[in-house]
Structures are given as C-alpha cells and as structure tokens.
Design an enzyme around this catalytic site. Structure first.
Site, PDB file in Angstrom:
ATOM      1  N   GLY A 127       0.804  -1.222   0.000  1.00  0.00           N
ATOM      2  CA  GLY A 127       0.000   0.000   0.000  1.00  0.00           C
ATOM      3  C   GLY A 127       0.836   1.270   0.000  1.00  0.00           C
ATOM      4  O   GLY A 127       0.394   2.308  -0.490  1.00  0.00           O
ATOM      5  N   ASP A 183      -3.185   3.108   7.603  1.00  0.00           N
ATOM      6  CA  ASP A 183      -3.376   2.422   8.875  1.00  0.00           C
ATOM      7  C   ASP A 183      -2.507   1.157   8.946  1.00  0.00           C
ATOM      8  O   ASP A 183      -3.016   0.037   8.992  1.00  0.00           O
ATOM      9  CB  ASP A 183      -4.878   2.063   8.983  1.00  0.00           C
ATOM     10  CG  ASP A 183      -5.217   1.329  10.263  1.00  0.00           C
ATOM     11  OD1 ASP A 183      -4.506   1.504  11.268  1.00  0.00           O
ATOM     12  OD2 ASP A 183      -6.205   0.570  10.253  1.00  0.00           O
TER      13      ASP A 183
HETATM   14  N1  SAM Z   1      -7.411  -0.512   8.104  1.00  0.00           N
HETATM   15  C1  SAM Z   1      -7.978  -1.737   8.665  1.00  0.00           C
HETATM   16  C2  SAM Z   1      -9.252  -1.367   9.423  1.00  0.00           C
HETATM   17  O1  SAM Z   1      -9.333  -0.241   9.936  1.00  0.00           O
HETATM   18  O2  SAM Z   1     -10.160  -2.192   9.473  1.00  0.00           O
HETATM   19  C3  SAM Z   1      -7.013  -2.455   9.570  1.00  0.00           C
HETATM   20  C4  SAM Z   1      -5.648  -2.616   8.987  1.00  0.00           C
HETATM   21  S1  SAM Z   1      -4.495  -3.436  10.005  1.00  0.00           S
HETATM   22  C5  SAM Z   1      -4.142  -2.277  11.258  1.00  0.00           C
HETATM   23  C6  SAM Z   1      -3.043  -3.341   8.999  1.00  0.00           C
HETATM   24  C7  SAM Z   1      -3.090  -4.291   7.786  1.00  0.00           C
HETATM   25  O3  SAM Z   1      -2.013  -3.946   6.914  1.00  0.00           O
HETATM   26  C8  SAM Z   1      -2.886  -5.759   8.126  1.00  0.00           C
HETATM   27  O4  SAM Z   1      -3.983  -6.489   7.645  1.00  0.00           O
HETATM   28  C9  SAM Z   1      -1.595  -6.146   7.403  1.00  0.00           C
HETATM   29  O5  SAM Z   1      -1.641  -7.471   6.863  1.00  0.00           O
HETATM   30  C10 SAM Z   1      -1.543  -5.147   6.279  1.00  0.00           C
HETATM   31  N2  SAM Z   1      -0.209  -4.801   5.744  1.00  0.00           N
HETATM   32  C11 SAM Z   1       1.006  -4.850   6.347  1.00  0.00           C
HETATM   33  N3  SAM Z   1       1.956  -4.307   5.544  1.00  0.00           N
HETATM   34  C12 SAM Z   1       1.321  -3.875   4.418  1.00  0.00           C
HETATM   35  C13 SAM Z   1       1.732  -3.185   3.245  1.00  0.00           C
HETATM   36  N4  SAM Z   1       3.015  -2.812   3.055  1.00  0.00           N
HETATM   37  N5  SAM Z   1       0.802  -2.883   2.297  1.00  0.00           N
HETATM   38  C14 SAM Z   1      -0.505  -3.230   2.469  1.00  0.00           C
HETATM   39  N6  SAM Z   1      -0.953  -3.895   3.565  1.00  0.00           N
HETATM   40  C15 SAM Z   1      -0.062  -4.211   4.527  1.00  0.00           C
END
Ligand code: SAM
Length: 294
Positions: free
Chosen positions: A157, A177
């Site tokens: 992301g 996030d």
């Molecule tokens: N935004 C979501 C919500 O509010 O329901 C929760 C997101 S959670 C805190 C962070 C997510 O980012 C996790 O599911 C993780 O697998 C994913 N993640 C980790 N590194 C990432 C990256 N570089 N790009 C996209 N997703 C990633």
C-alpha cells in the site's frame, strides 16, 4: 513481517477512534456531488466476527466498541447521554452489519465502513499485502457485488497509492493504517505523506498510529505536523488514551493525524472524545487530546 492479524484487535478502542473519524470524514466528503476516491493503504480482511476465535481470545471489543452499547467499563463512571452525533453515526454504520441484533457479532473494518458510505460513482482502492487477509477481503468484497466501485489490490500500500494520485475528480481521502510491526513503517508513513502532498496537495490524508514507548511512535505526529506546516496545509491531531501504561498487556493509546481535515471534524471530536474516555477508560490515566492548525 506478517504476524499482525487485525482480527485479534477488531472493535478495540483504537478502531473506535479511527472508525469514528473515518465515518465523520466520509459523511462530510460525500456531501458534494463530485466523485470521491478513497484509498485504504492497509485495508485488512474487511469483516471480522466478534464471536469468532480471534476476537473472543483477545476480548478487545468488549473493552472497546461494546462499551458504546453497554456503558462505561469503570463502575463509578456515569454513562454519557445522549451519545455524541459522531459516535451515533459510527454506531449506525455498525448496526447495518448486525441487522436485527441488539449487540454486535460482526465488525466492519475500514474498507466495509467506507464502501457502505460511498455513492455509486465514488471509488475505493483497498490495498492488503497479507495473502490470507487479501483473499478474505476479496471474498468479502465480492459478496457486495460492488463491481468497479471497489478494487482490492494485493500490493504494498505504501507504493501502490502513487498510481491513484491525483484522482480523476481531484477529490480523495487516503487512510493510512499500517500495523507498525516493523520499525520502518513509521518512516514509510512519512515518506508516503510527503510524496502524496507533492502529487495531490488538496487531498484529505488520515494516518493512524499507536502511542507506545518507542521513539519512532513518539516522533511520528511531530514529524507529520512539521511537514504539514511546511506544506502550508491545515491539520488535526486527536489522541485517545484508555489506561496509564501497558500493564496487563494491550495498547494503551493511539492517535489520528489528519491533513486537510473536514472543517466540521474538530467540533465533532470535541464532543465525542470525552465520551470515548468515559466509556472505554480503564483507569485514571485515561484521557484525550485534540489539536489543530490552519
Ligand atoms: N485498516 C484496517 C481497518 O481499519 O479495518 C485495519 C488494517 S491493520 C491495522 C493493517 C493491515 O495492513 C494488516 O492487515 C496487514 O496485513 C496489512 N499490511 C502490512 N503491511 C502492508 C503493506 N506494506 N501494504 C498493504 N498492507 C499491509
């Protein structure tokens, strides 16, 4: 890298803060007819069962979102009444995912909250890099039959957003996030926001971060403020603390930093934040801060 699973934390106090802000921002940004693009850089699985194994084990929703229905965690604390409009709006979105139930068994994550509030011509780009969560998110989103409105991207992301800025109608909300599992996430957030402001200076940017005893976490809001001030853009910074320290485990506090926030948000949070403290506060260390500039 990928030990974080949001299912353990769904509906906790940090989600209440983040998603109350998200709902308020989306409601404001969808008032104008022109199409809105929402970019969710770290989307998670999208839907979580609060009675499932992950959430039941952690019990975080019991100390989080469920307090909005069941009243304060601390027995001597008076229940706020009526609930602030921003909290009512958030609860109304959650109720939509729990029809006919008095409580919540399903918790919508950011992509589902967003899709629920978008109009037909708005777009959501949801990034999720964890293969299992990305598969779950794609499956959950497919059931909405939202067609071209929602794109789920199994991509980083932090990098992928670049291709969507500036958006076609020049209106965008970006939610950043990350799980901050790795120290470099803090620096990547700053690089991302710096780059986004160059690509599209008038977008609304919302960054969630944990307040934990780690220098990078402490520095992140300060550095966001500095770069936003340098860009000459308005910002809003809200923090919610539910307990004094990390005794007993679990996250004690978190913050949301917004650039180009809706002008209505500060007043909305001024009412909602003290109620969040009253409902989810775990000890005398509970509190909030709310600052803004521009
Ligand atoms: N935004 C979501 C919500 O509010 O329901 C929760 C997101 S959670 C805190 C962070 C997510 O980012 C996790 O599911 C993780 O697998 C994913 N993640 C980790 N590194 C990432 C990256 N570089 N790009 C996209 N997703 C990633």
């Amino acid at each position: 890298m990928f030990s974080y699973r949001h299912a353990f934390h769904a509906g906790n106090h940090a989600d209440v803060l983040k998603h109350t802000v998200l709902v308020a921002a989306l409601q404001y940004l969808t008032e104008k007819d022109a199409a809105l693009t929402v970019i969710d850089t770290h989307a998670g699985a999208g839907l979580y069962r609060l009675d499932g194994d992950y959430a039941s084990t952690s019990g975080e929703a019991d100390q989080g979102v469920r307090r909005l229905l069941e009243g304060p965690l601390l027995p001597n604390q008076a229940a706020p009444s009526p609930l602030a409009p921003a909290l009512q709006a958030y609860l109304e979105v959650l109720r939509n995912f729990n029809p006919g139930k008095s409580g919540f068994t399903v918790y919508p994550g950011s992509p589902f909250i967003t899709q629920h509030l978008l109009r037909g011509h708005d777009r959501l780009k949801a990034f999720e890099l964890h293969p299992t969560d990305s598969r779950a998110l794609s499956g959950n989103i497919a059931q909405l039959e939202a067609g071209r409105q929602v794109a789920v991207l199994l991509e980083d992301g932090f990098e992928g957003v670049k291709k969507f800025l500036p958006p076609p109608q020049r209106r965008a909300l970006l939610l950043c996030d990350p799980s901050y599992e790795i120290k470099s996430d803090y620096g990547r957030v700053l690089d991302l926001i710096t780059d986004c402001l160059k690509r599209f200076a008038t977008g609304t940017y919302a960054v969630w971060y944990p307040i934990i005893p780690r220098p990078e976490a402490h520095d992140l809001p300060k550095r966001l403020k500095t770069l936003t001030n340098k860009a000459g853009k308005p910002w809003l910074h809200a923090t919610l603390t539910v307990k004094s320290g990390s005794a007993g485990g679990g996250l004690p506090a978190s913050g949301m930093f917004l650039i180009n926030p809706p002008y209505t948000l500060k007043a909305a949070l001024k009412e909602a934040l003290p109620q969040m403290v009253a409902l989810m506060g775990q000890d005398k260390g509970a509190g909030f801060t709310l600052d803004s500039a521009g």
